[in-house]
Write a protein that holds these residues in place. Structure first.
Motif, mmCIF file in Angstrom:
data_model
loop_
_atom_site.group_PDB
_atom_site.id
_atom_site.type_symbol
_atom_site.label_atom_id
_atom_site.label_comp_id
_atom_site.label_asym_id
_atom_site.label_seq_id
_atom_site.Cartn_x
_atom_site.Cartn_y
_atom_site.Cartn_z
ATOM 1 N N GLN A 140 0.827 -1.207 0.000
ATOM 2 C CA GLN A 140 0.000 0.000 0.000
ATOM 3 C C GLN A 140 0.866 1.264 0.000
ATOM 4 O O GLN A 140 0.596 2.212 -0.741
ATOM 5 N N LEU A 141 1.897 1.259 0.836
ATOM 6 C CA LEU A 141 2.723 2.458 0.977
ATOM 7 C C LEU A 141 3.440 2.807 -0.324
ATOM 8 O O LEU A 141 3.545 3.990 -0.685
ATOM 9 N N VAL A 142 3.953 1.815 -1.016
ATOM 10 C CA VAL A 142 4.756 2.105 -2.209
ATOM 11 C C VAL A 142 3.923 2.756 -3.306
ATOM 12 O O VAL A 142 4.475 3.416 -4.206
ATOM 13 N N ASP A 143 2.595 2.621 -3.237
ATOM 14 C CA ASP A 143 1.720 3.230 -4.237
ATOM 15 C C ASP A 143 1.098 4.539 -3.773
ATOM 16 O O ASP A 143 0.324 5.151 -4.508
ATOM 17 N N HIS A 144 1.410 4.993 -2.572
ATOM 18 C CA HIS A 144 0.792 6.210 -2.060
ATOM 19 C C HIS A 144 1.485 7.446 -2.644
ATOM 20 O O HIS A 144 2.713 7.519 -2.687
ATOM 21 N N PRO A 145 0.721 8.449 -3.078
ATOM 22 C CA PRO A 145 1.329 9.656 -3.671
ATOM 23 C C PRO A 145 2.305 10.371 -2.744
ATOM 24 O O PRO A 145 3.323 10.906 -3.208
ATOM 25 N N ASP A 146 2.006 10.424 -1.432
ATOM 26 C CA ASP A 146 2.912 11.105 -0.496
ATOM 27 C C ASP A 146 4.268 10.404 -0.426
ATOM 28 O O ASP A 146 5.312 11.053 -0.287
ATOM 29 N N ILE A 147 4.256 9.077 -0.503
ATOM 30 C CA ILE A 147 5.518 8.330 -0.481
ATOM 31 C C ILE A 147 6.279 8.576 -1.780
ATOM 32 O O ILE A 147 7.497 8.791 -1.780
ATOM 33 N N ALA A 148 5.563 8.567 -2.879
ATOM 34 C CA ALA A 148 6.214 8.821 -4.169
ATOM 35 C C ALA A 148 6.864 10.200 -4.199
ATOM 36 O O ALA A 148 7.950 10.386 -4.742
ATOM 37 N N ASP A 149 6.208 11.171 -3.567
ATOM 38 C CA ASP A 149 6.736 12.538 -3.537
ATOM 39 C C ASP A 149 7.781 12.746 -2.446
ATOM 40 O O ASP A 149 8.453 13.790 -2.430
ATOM 41 N N GLY A 150 7.889 11.808 -1.530
ATOM 42 C CA GLY A 150 8.785 11.995 -0.383
ATOM 43 C C GLY A 150 8.236 12.997 0.606
ATOM 44 O O GLY A 150 8.987 13.583 1.393
ATOM 45 N N SER A 151 6.905 13.197 0.595
ATOM 46 C CA SER A 151 6.273 14.217 1.442
ATOM 47 C C SER A 151 5.697 13.579 2.706
ATOM 48 O O SER A 151 4.482 13.359 2.804
ATOM 49 N N TYR A 152 6.545 13.266 3.642
ATOM 50 C CA TYR A 152 6.082 12.662 4.884
ATOM 51 C C TYR A 152 6.989 13.071 6.032
ATOM 52 O O TYR A 152 8.127 13.487 5.831
ATOM 53 N N ASP A 153 6.455 12.972 7.251
ATOM 54 C CA ASP A 153 7.236 13.259 8.454
ATOM 55 C C ASP A 153 7.043 12.115 9.431
ATOM 56 O O ASP A 153 6.451 11.083 9.078
ATOM 57 N N ILE A 154 7.511 12.275 10.663
ATOM 58 C CA ILE A 154 7.488 11.146 11.598
ATOM 59 C C ILE A 154 6.078 10.807 12.081
ATOM 60 O O ILE A 154 5.878 9.748 12.683
ATOM 61 N N HIS A 155 5.098 11.682 11.811
ATOM 62 C CA HIS A 155 3.724 11.405 12.224
ATOM 63 C C HIS A 155 2.870 10.861 11.076
ATOM 64 O O HIS A 155 1.729 10.456 11.298
#
Length: 447
Positions: free
Chosen positions: A422-437
């Motif tokens: 699931q994570l590998v297909d998420h747009p935020d993961i693809a963009d690298g737009s994530y933080d520790i929360h």
């Protein structure tokens, strides 16, 4: 160089160390509990010694049994891996007293960095940027309120002897602070036998960035770049990558050299990791791990440097085999921690593996000690393997990871592989737009 090393660990990390020893021409001694008699590292080691019953307290944490195993087999050194006794200064002292080398830093450095308050003071003295907070332990609630008012809410109450997210509580208002203090102290006392806590400014949307270092205790130290470990659940890392999507080359070089210079000043020996929170272009030191990290393979994939080889060489008295100029970064790497857990509830899923097939191909590495027919015991950490992929860039790396997750087969137990699909297909993961929360918010929305 040592002629024989005892591996004081189990699972994938024990097998990882065993492979490094064999490549260096070093004989290996595996230790195991009765529950791990059929483990892969036991099967492949030159010698093995049973050190106790399934309970880790009576086997992998039982120092007299480990020392006895060294004396019985003639092992000259002990590699502790990660977890268990890897950051236990008393264990390192006892080995030293018996003339056995500890593949890790000095007991003094383990003690120094194991105390989060002293570690923070040391970081300040070495020029490493830190999170605003108390100068030392918080003795009274009144002192806690004073510090919180100075640095501003929200604040984080942290156990001085803590790790793994235990003894950490957030207070967003003065009313929450006393409750957070009481709970953090109780949890710290239960987990670590030490109720000491301190306060730090709570950062709202930071990334978790860590710098891998190597030193030889003779004044030489280098950094191997950073890892981004921001995808976490309950302060436990789930997905790690190198290099971080959030850093540019200038920021990477600056923080790397700051850390390497500090390690040279300390005369640090072995592998270590300095962990930071990173927000709005600023780094804030949170702790140093004086051991090999679970996620070390992503650094090895982008540098081509075998960190365990260097650990062993340095522990045997050699200087580092490379300088900072020798360290070159190539491409991108991602690691997924494959746990024997339900991918929705994260409940442990011990049991027998009926089918097991790992992915392969260019740029693919699987660090795992399980096999088809292996019975995963219920007594230990749920990590059963790590999938590490490398690509020429992050886009290629994600594409390769997606393909590998589809190939990975583990039947008979639940694993976290579906979560990573699931994570590998998420747009935020693809963009690298994530933080520790990010991950906990995603999981909350998905349930």
């Amino acid at each position: 160089m040592f002629s024989k090393v005892l591996i004081a660990n189990r699972g994938e990390i024990a097998l990882r160390i065993l492979r490094a020893c064999k490549e260096l021409g070093i004989q290996t001694v595996a230790v195991h509990s009765t529950a791990d008699a059929d483990a892969m590292h036991v099967r492949l080691a030159d010698e093995s010694v049973c050190i106790g019953p399934p309970s880790a307290r009576d086997s992998y944490l039982h120092i007299p049994a480990l020392v006895a195993a060294c004396e019985i087999t003639g092992a000259e050194a002990v590699h502790p891996g990660y977890g268990f006794l890897s950051e236990n200064a008393r264990f390192a002292d006892i080995l030293q007293a018996h003339g056995i080398a500890f593949v890790g830093p000095s007991p003094e450095h383990i003690r120094l960095m194991g105390d989060k308050i002293e570690a923070k003071r040391t970081a300040v003295s070495l020029g490493i940027p830190v999170v605003p907070g108390s100068d030392g332990g918080i003795e009274t609630d009144a002192e806690a309120h004073r510090v919180a008012d100075e640095i501003g809410y929200p604040v984080l109450v942290k156990a001085a002897a803590g790790g793994g997210g235990r003894g950490m509580k957030v207070a967003r208002t003065p009313a929450e602070l006393e409750f957070a203090l009481a709970n953090a102290r109780a949890e710290a006392q239960s987990a670590f036998g030490d109720a000491s806590v301190y306060l730090e400014k709570y950062l709202a949307t930071p990334r978790h960035i860590e710098i891998q270092v190597l030193g030889d205790g003779q004044g030489n130290a280098i950094h191997l770049g950073e890892r981004d470990c921001s995808l976490q659940r309950r302060h436990q890392k789930v997905w790690e990558e190198a290099r971080s999507p959030a850093l540019n080359d200038d920021a990477r070089a600056e923080i790397g050299e700051t850390v390497a210079a500090a390690m040279r000043k300390m005369r640090y020996s072995g592998a270590g990791t300095i962990e930071f929170l990173y927000e709005n272009g600023a780094f804030y030191f949170i702790e140093m791990n004086t051991r090999l990290q679970v996620e070390h393979p992503v650094t090895e994939m982008i540098t081509g440097i075998d960190i365990v080889h260097e650990q062993i060489r340095v522990a045997s008295g050699s200087t580092l085999s490379l300088t900072q100029d020798d360290v070159q970064f190539d491409g991108h790497a991602i690691e997924c921690r494959i746990n024997a857990e339900d991918p929705r509830t994260f409940m442990p899923s011990p049991g027998r593996i009926s089918h097991f097939h790992t992915p392969g191909g260019l740029g693919v590495r699987v660090d795992s000690a399980v096999y088809q027919g292996y019975l995963i015991p219920p007594y230990y950490d749920s990590l059963i393997g790590k999938l590490i992929v490398h690509g020429r860039n992050r886009v290629e790396c994600l594409m390769r990871l997606r393909r590998c997750l589809d190939e990975f087969v583990v039947d008979g137990i639940n694993t976290t592989i579906p979560l990573f699909r699931q994570l590998v297909d998420h747009p935020d993961i693809a963009d690298g737009s994530y933080d520790i929360h990010w991950l906990e918010a995603y999981l909350a929305e998905s349930t």
